[in-house]
Scaffold this active site. Structure first.
Site, PDB file in Angstrom:
ATOM      1  N   CYS A 357       0.875  -1.186   0.000  1.00 51.48           N
ATOM      2  CA  CYS A 357       0.000   0.000   0.000  1.00 51.48           C
ATOM      3  C   CYS A 357       0.906   1.227   0.000  1.00 51.48           C
ATOM      4  O   CYS A 357       1.028   1.928   1.005  1.00 51.48           O
ATOM      5  CB  CYS A 357      -0.912   0.003   1.220  1.00 51.48           C
ATOM      6  SG  CYS A 357      -1.826  -1.530   1.495  1.00 51.48           S
ATOM      7  N   ALA A 358       1.526   1.521  -1.130  1.00 55.82           N
ATOM      8  CA  ALA A 358       2.694   2.400  -1.164  1.00 55.82           C
ATOM      9  C   ALA A 358       2.371   3.887  -1.171  1.00 55.82           C
ATOM     10  O   ALA A 358       3.214   4.696  -0.784  1.00 55.82           O
ATOM     11  CB  ALA A 358       3.567   2.075  -2.373  1.00 55.82           C
ATOM     12  N   GLY A 359       1.188   4.293  -1.644  1.00 52.66           N
ATOM     13  CA  GLY A 359       0.923   5.715  -1.778  1.00 52.66           C
ATOM     14  C   GLY A 359       0.875   6.440  -0.444  1.00 52.66           C
ATOM     15  O   GLY A 359       0.421   5.869   0.555  1.00 52.66           O
ATOM     16  N   PRO A 360       1.371   7.688  -0.412  1.00 51.95           N
ATOM     17  CA  PRO A 360       1.948   8.480  -1.511  1.00 51.95           C
ATOM     18  C   PRO A 360       3.429   8.245  -1.761  1.00 51.95           C
ATOM     19  O   PRO A 360       4.009   8.907  -2.603  1.00 51.95           O
ATOM     20  CB  PRO A 360       1.693   9.917  -1.061  1.00 51.95           C
ATOM     21  CG  PRO A 360       1.767   9.840   0.431  1.00 51.95           C
ATOM     22  CD  PRO A 360       1.174   8.508   0.812  1.00 51.95           C
ATOM     23  N   GLY A 362       6.234   7.746   0.782  1.00 48.98           N
ATOM     24  CA  GLY A 362       7.287   8.063   1.734  1.00 48.98           C
ATOM     25  C   GLY A 362       8.056   6.845   2.201  1.00 48.98           C
ATOM     26  O   GLY A 362       9.295   6.796   2.132  1.00 48.98           O
ATOM     27  N   LYS A 363       7.344   5.831   2.688  1.00 51.47           N
ATOM     28  CA  LYS A 363       8.014   4.615   3.145  1.00 51.47           C
ATOM     29  C   LYS A 363       8.625   3.864   1.972  1.00 51.47           C
ATOM     30  O   LYS A 363       9.689   3.239   2.108  1.00 51.47           O
ATOM     31  CB  LYS A 363       7.038   3.724   3.908  1.00 51.47           C
ATOM     32  CG  LYS A 363       6.495   4.343   5.188  1.00 51.47           C
ATOM     33  CD  LYS A 363       5.582   3.375   5.913  1.00 51.47           C
ATOM     34  CE  LYS A 363       4.891   4.043   7.087  1.00 51.47           C
ATOM     35  NZ  LYS A 363       3.902   5.050   6.666  1.00 51.47           N
ATOM     36  N   GLU A 382       0.191   0.442  -5.614  1.00 50.17           N
ATOM     37  CA  GLU A 382      -0.768   1.471  -5.217  1.00 50.17           C
ATOM     38  C   GLU A 382      -1.972   1.394  -6.143  1.00 50.17           C
ATOM     39  O   GLU A 382      -1.823   1.438  -7.364  1.00 50.17           O
ATOM     40  CB  GLU A 382      -0.136   2.853  -5.289  1.00 50.17           C
ATOM     41  CG  GLU A 382      -1.096   4.022  -5.168  1.00 50.17           C
ATOM     42  CD  GLU A 382      -1.950   3.988  -3.911  1.00 50.17           C
ATOM     43  OE1 GLU A 382      -3.165   4.253  -4.012  1.00 50.17           O
ATOM     44  OE2 GLU A 382      -1.400   3.690  -2.828  1.00 50.17           O
ATOM     45  N   CYS A 480      -1.159   3.749  11.168  1.00 57.56           N
ATOM     46  CA  CYS A 480      -0.967   5.014  11.879  1.00 57.56           C
ATOM     47  C   CYS A 480      -2.167   5.226  12.791  1.00 57.56           C
ATOM     48  O   CYS A 480      -2.850   6.243  12.733  1.00 57.56           O
ATOM     49  CB  CYS A 480      -0.809   6.174  10.900  1.00 57.56           C
ATOM     50  SG  CYS A 480      -0.236   7.677  11.713  1.00 57.56           S
TER      51      CYS A 480
END
Length: 548
Positions: A357-360, A362-363, A382, A480
């Site tokens: 779940c890459a968006g946006p 940062g990680k 994404e 988060c």
């Protein structure tokens, strides 16, 4: 800016826990009239009217504005106009304050001091919205939802100046009325003038004491005093207990949510440097290697930030990404700490990593840089095309032969590419209750229903990640949010349904990748970071290894 009363450049007395967040939007077109006589009177009965029925000041109320009506401010101070536009965009366009505010600051050409004032004003009015609305409800003779939304936003801006910033009362009132005259209309400005006079009659502490007088429910009291919806107060209490912390920390947690977050920076390992940021006032981070803390300002002016080799990223996000890269893969190694060989990157050559779940992005950027150092590759997935483009932009500083971006449903990756990856990050969509300090408007947007709606998606994405990881590989389940419905409950369900999974000690792994260790984040082999303990977002981490 001597006439605007901007004492302290936005560093004024915070409302129960520090400075606030940001937002944006159009100026709005007011439709409210001047209000009833009760509203126009304001000022505790110390006003009178002339032959035309207009209010005139007398006695002690003249400290609000000494000028005749024709001499009063009729223009919008740029910093206050930015804050107003931010609030309007958040309310009318469902915008995110942290995305809109920088653009508005640039659009209006604010200098550093004015930008700081606009940021404090925007974030403060947004974060404290619930408490300020409770105050305003005592000062307006109609339900607040009957006010023009633009008028209500102007009132919130005025209240924050009056009760939580070092802005003289006369300047706060005069400038807020001038803003209203310029962008809403002369009629609503009279209502705003009257209502803000009533607000100014008491200090914040006096208002809070009045609002909670006689209330015995601790959640309701905390909701008002710390500007959180009551359901979130209850949810955070439950979260503390679920992760092994004393429920008595709740007020410290709520206060930390209201403190202005320090900007966290990361230099991509092997690609970036913090030198430029440090030369411009940043200080080295104390929790993780390659990080720095900045007081803010326009970081986009830094070449290292523009190039993408230095990025803005909360240190909690940095820690969980590094933990996945350092976790022991094969069974039989020490489960209570990161494997030393893996932590130095000597055993990861040829590995395939997945950010589900890459968006946006940062990680993904940090993982891509770590993969580049260690001879691994990264697939970043994404589902939303516009967010997939953001992921590609975030990864652009990493050599292109290291990473690939896939645009598609993460729930399908496990079946399409079973047992194909050594390390999988699944940072699932969640309520965001752990990032309330960075997203000032989100606490008023979220509802308990969000927790129930997101649960099935979170479980499906974790199941896909577990299908995509090879035997001996590790999945990092990250949210988060500290809420047990999004954290421990999801992990427990996955472990209960399969006998080929085991939890690594995530707290020990976090200690191994942090500077000095001793985070104390682990509880029953999962880990939970906290704003009031670690000065990070409330990131949750579970490291799940698929048995060989």
């Amino acid at each position: 800016m001597s006439d605007s009363g901007r004492s302290g450049s936005g560093q004024g007395r915070p409302s129960r826990g520090g400075q606030r967040g940001s937002g944006a939007g159009g100026s709005g077109t007011g439709g409210s009239g001047s209000g009833s006589s009760g509203e126009r009177r304001g000022g505790g009965g110390t006003s009178r009217r002339n032959a035309q029925g207009r209010e005139r000041n007398r006695g002690p109320q003249r400290n609000f504005t000494e000028s005749a009506p024709s001499q009063r401010t009729r223009r919008a101070d740029p910093a206050r106009l930015v804050a107003f536009e931010v609030l309007r965009a958040v309310a009318a366009e469902d915008a995110y304050a942290n995305l809109v505010l920088p653009a508005r600051i640039r659009q209006h050409g604010l200098d550093r001091r004015d930008a700081g004032f606009a940021t404090e004003l925007s974030y403060g009015a947004l974060r404290n919205q619930g408490t300020y609305d409770a105050i305003l409800a005592r000062c307006v003779d109609r339900p607040l939802d009957k006010l023009d939304p633009a008028v209500l936003d102007a009132l919130r801006i005025g209240v924050h100046q009056l009760v939580a910033m070092r802005v003289p009362a006369h300047a706060a009132l005069d400038q807020t009325v001038g803003l209203a005259r310029a962008v809403i209309g002369a009629g609503p400005s009279a209502l705003i003038n009257a209502v803000l006079r009533k607000v100014a009659a008491r200090s914040l502490d006096e208002w809070l004491d009045e609002l909670v007088a006689g209330e015995q429910d601790e959640n309701k009291v905390a909701s008002v005093r710390y500007a959180h919806p009551e359901w979130i107060v209850r949810a955070l209490r439950q979260s503390l207990v679920a992760h092994g912390r004393p429920v008595g920390e709740i007020n410290d947690l709520l206060e930390a949510d209201n403190a202005a977050p320090v900007v966290n920076l990361v230099a991509l390992p092997g690609l970036g440097s913090l030198d430029e940021a440090l030369e411009n006032g940043a200080v080295p981070g104390e929790l993780v290697e390659g990080s720095a803390l900045s007081s803010g300002g326009d970081l986009g002016r830094l070449e290292s930030v523009r190039s993408g080799t230095t990025r803005v990223q909360d240190v909690g996000s940095q820690l969980v990404a590094r933990a996945l890269a350092a976790a022991s893969l094969d069974a039989g190694l020490d489960e209570n700490a990161a494997d030393a060989e893996s932590a130095t990157g000597e055993s990861t050559a040829g590995e395939a990593w997945l950010d589900l779940c890459a968006g946006p992005g940062g990680k993904a950027a940090l993982l891509g840089a770590l993969a580049n150092e260690r001879g691994a590759t990264l697939l970043a997935n994404e589902p939303a095309p516009h967010r997939a483009k953001l992921v590609s932009q975030a990864l652009s500083a990493v050599p292109s032969d290291v990473w690939t971006v896939r645009t598609g449903d993460g729930r399908e990756v496990g079946s399409e590419r079973p047992a194909a990856f050594d390390r999988v990050l699944v940072d699932v969509p969640c309520s965001g209750l752990g990032a309330l300090r960075r997203r000032p408007e989100s606490r008023w947007r979220r509802t308990p229903k969000d927790l129930a709606d997101l649960g099935p998606l979170q479980r499906e994405l974790l199941n896909s990640a577990l299908a995509a990881v090879r035997p001996g590989g590790v999945v990092a389940y990250v949210t988060c949010s500290p809420h047990p419905a999004e954290t421990t409950a999801v992990v427990s369900d996955a472990l209960r349904k399969r006998d080929d999974l085991e939890l690594l000690d995530a707290g020990s792994v976090l200690d191994a990748v942090s500077l000095g260790g001793g985070l104390g984040a682990g509880h029953e082999k999962t880990a939970q970071l906290w704003p009031h303990v670690h000065s990070t977002d409330a990131m949750f981490l579970a490291l799940i290894r698929r048995k060989s």
